[in-house]
Design a protein around this motif. Structure first.
Motif, PDB file in Angstrom:
ATOM      1  N   TRP A 172       4.463 -11.483   7.232  1.00 25.52           N
ATOM      2  CA  TRP A 172       4.623 -10.467   6.180  1.00 25.52           C
ATOM      3  C   TRP A 172       3.370 -10.387   5.304  1.00 25.52           C
ATOM      4  O   TRP A 172       2.965  -9.304   4.883  1.00 25.52           O
ATOM      5  CB  TRP A 172       5.847 -10.798   5.326  1.00 25.52           C
ATOM      6  CG  TRP A 172       7.148 -10.663   6.052  1.00 25.52           C
ATOM      7  CD1 TRP A 172       7.457  -9.773   7.050  1.00 25.52           C
ATOM      8  CD2 TRP A 172       8.330 -11.454   5.854  1.00 25.52           C
ATOM      9  NE1 TRP A 172       8.751  -9.961   7.466  1.00 25.52           N
ATOM     10  CE2 TRP A 172       9.320 -10.971   6.760  1.00 25.52           C
ATOM     11  CE3 TRP A 172       8.662 -12.505   5.000  1.00 25.52           C
ATOM     12  CZ2 TRP A 172      10.594 -11.514   6.829  1.00 25.52           C
ATOM     13  CZ3 TRP A 172       9.928 -13.046   5.077  1.00 25.52           C
ATOM     14  CH2 TRP A 172      10.885 -12.562   5.975  1.00 25.52           C
ATOM     15  N   GLY A 173       2.772 -11.553   5.022  1.00 27.53           N
ATOM     16  CA  GLY A 173       1.539 -11.569   4.237  1.00 27.53           C
ATOM     17  C   GLY A 173       0.415 -10.812   4.930  1.00 27.53           C
ATOM     18  O   GLY A 173      -0.347 -10.069   4.293  1.00 27.53           O
ATOM     19  N   LEU A 174       0.303 -10.982   6.246  1.00 30.82           N
ATOM     20  CA  LEU A 174      -0.693 -10.233   7.014  1.00 30.82           C
ATOM     21  C   LEU A 174      -0.419  -8.733   6.924  1.00 30.82           C
ATOM     22  O   LEU A 174      -1.339  -7.918   6.846  1.00 30.82           O
ATOM     23  CB  LEU A 174      -0.685 -10.682   8.476  1.00 30.82           C
ATOM     24  CG  LEU A 174      -1.230 -12.086   8.747  1.00 30.82           C
ATOM     25  CD1 LEU A 174      -0.912 -12.509  10.180  1.00 30.82           C
ATOM     26  CD2 LEU A 174      -2.736 -12.148   8.500  1.00 30.82           C
ATOM     27  N   GLY A 175       0.867  -8.386   6.923  1.00 32.02           N
ATOM     28  CA  GLY A 175       1.234  -6.979   6.770  1.00 32.02           C
ATOM     29  C   GLY A 175       0.802  -6.420   5.430  1.00 32.02           C
ATOM     30  O   GLY A 175       0.317  -5.283   5.337  1.00 32.02           O
ATOM     31  N   HIS A 176       0.959  -7.227   4.366  1.00 28.95           N
ATOM     32  CA  HIS A 176       0.503  -6.791   3.035  1.00 28.95           C
ATOM     33  C   HIS A 176      -0.996  -6.513   3.037  1.00 28.95           C
ATOM     34  O   HIS A 176      -1.463  -5.501   2.516  1.00 28.95           O
ATOM     35  CB  HIS A 176       0.810  -7.874   1.984  1.00 28.95           C
ATOM     36  CG  HIS A 176       2.255  -7.974   1.612  1.00 28.95           C
ATOM     37  ND1 HIS A 176       3.013  -6.896   1.242  1.00 28.95           N
ATOM     38  CD2 HIS A 176       3.081  -9.045   1.542  1.00 28.95           C
ATOM     39  CE1 HIS A 176       4.248  -7.301   0.954  1.00 28.95           C
ATOM     40  NE2 HIS A 176       4.314  -8.598   1.139  1.00 28.95           N
ATOM     41  N   VAL A 177      -1.747  -7.441   3.612  1.00 33.48           N
ATOM     42  CA  VAL A 177      -3.195  -7.290   3.655  1.00 33.48           C
ATOM     43  C   VAL A 177      -3.575  -6.045   4.448  1.00 33.48           C
ATOM     44  O   VAL A 177      -4.398  -5.233   4.012  1.00 33.48           O
ATOM     45  CB  VAL A 177      -3.873  -8.535   4.258  1.00 33.48           C
ATOM     46  CG1 VAL A 177      -5.386  -8.314   4.372  1.00 33.48           C
ATOM     47  CG2 VAL A 177      -3.591  -9.772   3.399  1.00 33.48           C
ATOM     48  N   ALA A 178      -2.963  -5.885   5.623  1.00 33.99           N
ATOM     49  CA  ALA A 178      -3.298  -4.751   6.485  1.00 33.99           C
ATOM     50  C   ALA A 178      -3.049  -3.415   5.786  1.00 33.99           C
ATOM     51  O   ALA A 178      -3.814  -2.465   5.967  1.00 33.99           O
ATOM     52  CB  ALA A 178      -2.497  -4.829   7.783  1.00 33.99           C
ATOM     53  N   ARG A 179      -1.989  -3.346   4.989  1.00 28.97           N
ATOM     54  CA  ARG A 179      -1.663  -2.089   4.312  1.00 28.97           C
ATOM     55  C   ARG A 179      -2.505  -1.845   3.071  1.00 28.97           C
ATOM     56  O   ARG A 179      -2.779  -0.701   2.719  1.00 28.97           O
ATOM     57  CB  ARG A 179      -0.178  -2.071   3.922  1.00 28.97           C
ATOM     58  CG  ARG A 179       0.769  -1.915   5.084  1.00 28.97           C
ATOM     59  CD  ARG A 179       2.181  -1.597   4.600  1.00 28.97           C
ATOM     60  NE  ARG A 179       2.730  -2.672   3.768  1.00 28.97           N
ATOM     61  CZ  ARG A 179       3.372  -3.728   4.254  1.00 28.97           C
ATOM     62  NH1 ARG A 179       3.507  -3.880   5.572  1.00 28.97           N
ATOM     63  NH2 ARG A 179       3.876  -4.648   3.451  1.00 28.97           N
ATOM     64  N   ASN A 180      -2.898  -2.907   2.394  1.00 26.91           N
ATOM     65  CA  ASN A 180      -3.475  -2.741   1.062  1.00 26.91           C
ATOM     66  C   ASN A 180      -4.974  -2.980   0.940  1.00 26.91           C
ATOM     67  O   ASN A 180      -5.599  -2.523  -0.011  1.00 26.91           O
ATOM     68  CB  ASN A 180      -2.752  -3.674   0.071  1.00 26.91           C
ATOM     69  CG  ASN A 180      -1.277  -3.349  -0.043  1.00 26.91           C
ATOM     70  OD1 ASN A 180      -0.904  -2.185  -0.078  1.00 26.91           O
ATOM     71  ND2 ASN A 180      -0.440  -4.371  -0.117  1.00 26.91           N
ATOM     72  N   THR A 181      -5.575  -3.692   1.883  1.00 27.56           N
ATOM     73  CA  THR A 181      -6.988  -4.020   1.732  1.00 27.56           C
ATOM     74  C   THR A 181      -7.879  -2.784   1.902  1.00 27.56           C
ATOM     75  O   THR A 181      -7.548  -1.859   2.651  1.00 27.56           O
ATOM     76  CB  THR A 181      -7.418  -5.101   2.743  1.00 27.56           C
ATOM     77  OG1 THR A 181      -8.754  -5.478   2.469  1.00 27.56           O
ATOM     78  CG2 THR A 181      -7.312  -4.600   4.177  1.00 27.56           C
ATOM     79  N   THR A 182      -9.008  -2.807   1.212  1.00 23.79           N
ATOM     80  CA  THR A 182     -10.023  -1.762   1.401  1.00 23.79           C
ATOM     81  C   THR A 182     -11.133  -2.272   2.314  1.00 23.79           C
ATOM     82  O   THR A 182     -12.100  -1.553   2.567  1.00 23.79           O
ATOM     83  CB  THR A 182     -10.625  -1.342   0.041  1.00 23.79           C
ATOM     84  OG1 THR A 182     -11.171  -2.507  -0.605  1.00 23.79           O
ATOM     85  CG2 THR A 182      -9.560  -0.728  -0.856  1.00 23.79           C
ATOM     86  N   ASN A 183     -10.977  -3.520   2.765  1.00 20.75           N
ATOM     87  CA  ASN A 183     -11.961  -4.140   3.641  1.00 20.75           C
ATOM     88  C   ASN A 183     -11.543  -3.890   5.102  1.00 20.75           C
ATOM     89  O   ASN A 183     -10.579  -4.469   5.594  1.00 20.75           O
ATOM     90  CB  ASN A 183     -12.033  -5.645   3.349  1.00 20.75           C
ATOM     91  CG  ASN A 183     -13.123  -6.346   4.137  1.00 20.75           C
ATOM     92  OD1 ASN A 183     -13.264  -6.128   5.331  1.00 20.75           O
ATOM     93  ND2 ASN A 183     -13.873  -7.227   3.473  1.00 20.75           N
ATOM     94  N   ALA A 184     -12.273  -3.029   5.776  1.00 19.04           N
ATOM     95  CA  ALA A 184     -11.902  -2.638   7.142  1.00 19.04           C
ATOM     96  C   ALA A 184     -11.891  -3.828   8.088  1.00 19.04           C
ATOM     97  O   ALA A 184     -11.033  -3.914   8.985  1.00 19.04           O
ATOM     98  CB  ALA A 184     -12.859  -1.561   7.650  1.00 19.04           C
ATOM     99  N   ARG A 185     -12.825  -4.757   7.928  1.00 16.83           N
ATOM    100  CA  ARG A 185     -12.874  -5.923   8.809  1.00 16.83           C
ATOM    101  C   ARG A 185     -11.629  -6.776   8.641  1.00 16.83           C
ATOM    102  O   ARG A 185     -11.038  -7.233   9.639  1.00 16.83           O
ATOM    103  CB  ARG A 185     -14.123  -6.752   8.516  1.00 16.83           C
ATOM    104  CG  ARG A 185     -14.262  -7.991   9.407  1.00 16.83           C
ATOM    105  CD  ARG A 185     -15.491  -8.817   9.020  1.00 16.83           C
ATOM    106  NE  ARG A 185     -15.421  -9.295   7.654  1.00 16.83           N
ATOM    107  CZ  ARG A 185     -14.714 -10.380   7.285  1.00 16.83           C
ATOM    108  NH1 ARG A 185     -14.012 -11.068   8.179  1.00 16.83           N
ATOM    109  NH2 ARG A 185     -14.698 -10.755   6.024  1.00 16.83           N
TER     110      ARG A 185
END
Length: 210
Positions: A172-185
């Motif tokens: 779920w944490g990875l999902g949060h990052v994937a949805r919210n980060t502005t860092n494409a990498r």
């Protein structure tokens, strides 16, 4: 199941004992304390849905309007006292397990819930993804996601020796990052971890990935 459902909560995992793991608590407000109280029940999977099990009157003869667990391991219910209009007074009922309320585990959870996790190193946070208390796990998950700690979350998610709940919170944490980060990498890295987990034997892990 209840004529006057008002408050609803779910056992976080510490305070009352293992007997209540997986238990919901529902206030049943009927205007008369003699026929009102707090019901408890569990759910078990039934096909694509669930069915109720172990229904019980957990706390009765209380005109409870809401219920929630405190960080101290106690279960708190607000009591309307009597009637539909009220009697211009109320009270808070606190339910505890006397054998556990002063336990090391409950005190540790209380300290972790009060802690400012933004000051903790990621390596110290990671083990808390497997904490027996859901609130600690969620607080840890959100903090690691806020930091976009993809590497730490990925290692837990992929580690089959870790507890199911720890791996689910990492996913779920990875999902949060994937949805919210502005860092494409970081987005690509977070998402890249997930497809391989679709082969996990545990259906709950596969569901978390989806």
């Amino acid at each position: 199941f209840a004529d006057g459902p008002s408050g609803l909560t779910y056992y976080p995992g510490t305070g009352l004992g293992k007997k209540y793991n997986g238990t919901f608590f529902l206030c049943d407000f009927r205007g008369d304390a003699s026929i009102s109280g707090v019901r408890s029940f569990k759910l078990k999977p039934a096909g694509a849905s669930f069915e109720m099990t172990q229904p019980d009157k957990f706390l009765w003869n209380v005109l409870a309007t809401d219920i929630e667990f405190g960080p101290d391991g106690g279960l708190y219910a607000t009591d309307w006292i009597e009637g539909w209009e009220g009697v211009n007074r109320g009270r808070v009922v606190r339910i505890t397990n006397p054998k556990l309320i002063d336990s090391k585990q409950v005190k540790n959870v209380q300290a972790l819930l009060a802690m400012d996790m933004t000051q903790e190193k990621p390596g110290k946070l990671v083990p808390r993804l497997g904490n027996p208390d859901r609130r600690v796990r969620m607080k840890t998950q959100l903090e690691l996601a806020r930091r976009e700690a993809v590497g730490f979350l990925a290692r837990v998610a992929k580690n089959s020796s870790k507890k199911r709940l720890a791996r689910m919170h990492a996913i779920w944490g990875l999902g949060h990052v994937a949805r919210n980060t502005t860092n494409a990498r970081k987005r690509r890295t977070a998402v890249a971890v997930l497809p391989a987990l679709m082969a996990a034997k545990d259906p709950w892990l596969r569901a978390a990935v989806v």
